[in-house]
Design a protein around this motif. Sequence first.
Motif, PDB file in Angstrom:
ATOM      1  N   ARG A 163       7.866  -4.143  -2.597  1.00  0.00           N
ATOM      2  CA  ARG A 163       7.217  -4.785  -3.732  1.00  0.00           C
ATOM      3  C   ARG A 163       7.998  -6.025  -4.177  1.00  0.00           C
ATOM      4  O   ARG A 163       9.228  -6.053  -4.135  1.00  0.00           O
ATOM      5  CB  ARG A 163       7.117  -3.708  -4.809  1.00  0.00           C
ATOM      6  CG  ARG A 163       7.318  -4.049  -6.202  1.00  0.00           C
ATOM      7  CD  ARG A 163       7.557  -2.743  -6.970  1.00  0.00           C
ATOM      8  NE  ARG A 163       8.022  -3.078  -8.290  1.00  0.00           N
ATOM      9  CZ  ARG A 163       7.274  -2.901  -9.381  1.00  0.00           C
ATOM     10  NH1 ARG A 163       6.100  -2.344  -9.308  1.00  0.00           N
ATOM     11  NH2 ARG A 163       7.739  -3.268 -10.553  1.00  0.00           N
ATOM     12  N   SER A 223      -4.803   1.526   4.849  1.00  0.00           N
ATOM     13  CA  SER A 223      -5.931   2.449   4.738  1.00  0.00           C
ATOM     14  C   SER A 223      -6.403   2.943   6.100  1.00  0.00           C
ATOM     15  O   SER A 223      -7.302   3.744   6.196  1.00  0.00           O
ATOM     16  CB  SER A 223      -7.093   1.763   4.031  1.00  0.00           C
ATOM     17  OG  SER A 223      -7.593   0.745   4.867  1.00  0.00           O
ATOM     18  N   SER A 252       0.564   5.849  -0.577  1.00  0.00           N
ATOM     19  CA  SER A 252      -0.356   6.930  -0.224  1.00  0.00           C
ATOM     20  C   SER A 252      -1.562   6.896  -1.165  1.00  0.00           C
ATOM     21  O   SER A 252      -1.409   6.963  -2.383  1.00  0.00           O
ATOM     22  CB  SER A 252       0.361   8.278  -0.321  1.00  0.00           C
ATOM     23  OG  SER A 252       0.914   8.417  -1.602  1.00  0.00           O
ATOM     24  N   GLY A 253      -2.739   6.750  -0.583  1.00  0.00           N
ATOM     25  CA  GLY A 253      -3.969   6.717  -1.356  1.00  0.00           C
ATOM     26  C   GLY A 253      -4.137   5.474  -2.210  1.00  0.00           C
ATOM     27  O   GLY A 253      -4.921   5.463  -3.148  1.00  0.00           O
ATOM     28  N   ARG A 254      -3.401   4.414  -1.927  1.00  0.00           N
ATOM     29  CA  ARG A 254      -3.465   3.220  -2.772  1.00  0.00           C
ATOM     30  C   ARG A 254      -3.512   1.966  -1.885  1.00  0.00           C
ATOM     31  O   ARG A 254      -2.754   1.865  -0.911  1.00  0.00           O
ATOM     32  CB  ARG A 254      -2.222   3.182  -3.665  1.00  0.00           C
ATOM     33  CG  ARG A 254      -2.091   2.002  -4.561  1.00  0.00           C
ATOM     34  CD  ARG A 254      -0.971   2.224  -5.571  1.00  0.00           C
ATOM     35  NE  ARG A 254       0.300   2.543  -4.910  1.00  0.00           N
ATOM     36  CZ  ARG A 254       1.263   1.643  -4.689  1.00  0.00           C
ATOM     37  NH1 ARG A 254       1.125   0.416  -5.060  1.00  0.00           N
ATOM     38  NH2 ARG A 254       2.372   1.987  -4.081  1.00  0.00           N
ATOM     39  N   HIS A 255      -4.412   1.069  -2.218  1.00  0.00           N
ATOM     40  CA  HIS A 255      -4.478  -0.190  -1.489  1.00  0.00           C
ATOM     41  C   HIS A 255      -3.275  -1.060  -1.819  1.00  0.00           C
ATOM     42  O   HIS A 255      -2.753  -0.986  -2.918  1.00  0.00           O
ATOM     43  CB  HIS A 255      -5.725  -0.971  -1.910  1.00  0.00           C
ATOM     44  CG  HIS A 255      -6.992  -0.381  -1.390  1.00  0.00           C
ATOM     45  ND1 HIS A 255      -7.276  -0.299  -0.054  1.00  0.00           N
ATOM     46  CD2 HIS A 255      -8.049   0.160  -2.034  1.00  0.00           C
ATOM     47  CE1 HIS A 255      -8.461   0.261   0.106  1.00  0.00           C
ATOM     48  NE2 HIS A 255      -8.949   0.555  -1.085  1.00  0.00           N
ATOM     49  N   GLY A 259      -7.301  -2.109   2.026  1.00  0.00           N
ATOM     50  CA  GLY A 259      -5.843  -2.219   2.015  1.00  0.00           C
ATOM     51  C   GLY A 259      -5.261  -2.056   3.403  1.00  0.00           C
ATOM     52  O   GLY A 259      -5.853  -1.403   4.255  1.00  0.00           O
ATOM     53  N   ALA A 294       0.845  -1.191   0.000  1.00  0.00           N
ATOM     54  CA  ALA A 294       0.000   0.000   0.000  1.00  0.00           C
ATOM     55  C   ALA A 294       0.883   1.245   0.000  1.00  0.00           C
ATOM     56  O   ALA A 294       1.938   1.265   0.625  1.00  0.00           O
ATOM     57  CB  ALA A 294      -0.890  -0.012   1.232  1.00  0.00           C
TER      58      ALA A 294
END
Length: 315
Positions: A93, A311, A59-62, A308, A57
């Motif tokens: 990742r 979140s 910023s602003g992403r699951h 996520g 995850a």
Amino acid sequence: MNWLMAHRTASIAAANLRRRLGVSEDSYIDVFAALRRCGLAVMGQNMPNLFGVYLPAGSGRHGGIFLNAAMGEATLRHTAAHEIGHAEFGHERCLADEPDSFLGMPRDKWPEQEKQAEAFAAWFLMPIRLVKATLTRLGLDIPREAADVYQLSLHLGASYLGALRHLKHLRMVQPQVADGWAKVQPGRLRTRLSGQRVQTPPRVWDLTALTEGSRLPVEQGDRLIVRAPWLGSDPEFIGPDAVHMLAAPYAVAPGEGAEFDVTGVIDTESQLTVTSFDRRQAWSVTLMPTPDDHRGLIAAPSMQVLVGPASGVRR
Ligand SMILES: [Zn+2]
């Protein structure tokens, strides 16, 4: 980090996650149910040269997982659990994996995070209680030969080599024995078991009185050999439409049992019950439904976006 340490941390993390998600250690691990509950977005795609991808995850992403939808069930399950491992350990990742990635390296040279995720996959999918319970159903305390490992792998929904490697970590197979069995081609085991040199079925189950009552994660194309001499000659059966009894069995002699092919998709959990001609004796197992394209969760028509991990919502 060496593999021993990776396995130690992974076994604890896997047990913790199973507990948190309410996944039983006693029965077949439904990795897709775990994915649904663990708060990651999951998507399936055909991705040449990639098994899976984990994106943490941001910023602003699951956080999310991509799985190569073209893989077989055992590989898909393993890859999904590997990517869950990255999420559990809070890794960066993972691209598992491009041709020039760590997969081409000797296993002891793998990056630390990959060792941990790989060990996590094994411990998550093959908890020791499940392995022991399955061996008991196979009439074994430990595997005695490569064919035992093959049968165990079918029941666990693992690859032959994945199951063998884990048995070595569980100290149920000696390292030098495991090295020898690792050279055995599962295809040769299937040929021997099925008694079919040509058109050998892609997977062959060896079932006995002990495996009666089991839940089997079958797939289209599977051969089920039922060794049940007490059923006598000309046994009959009741089962889903996708299951057919062989008129002339290859592996069991007349009066020694029956053989079945799974020729299609099993949509819902179904019973396969074989009875003696006089209906006095019976043998039965539960056949688990097979995702029609081996994609499990990701066969869902719409992408499932869950909560996520970054979140702010507690998992
Ligand atoms: Zn990885």
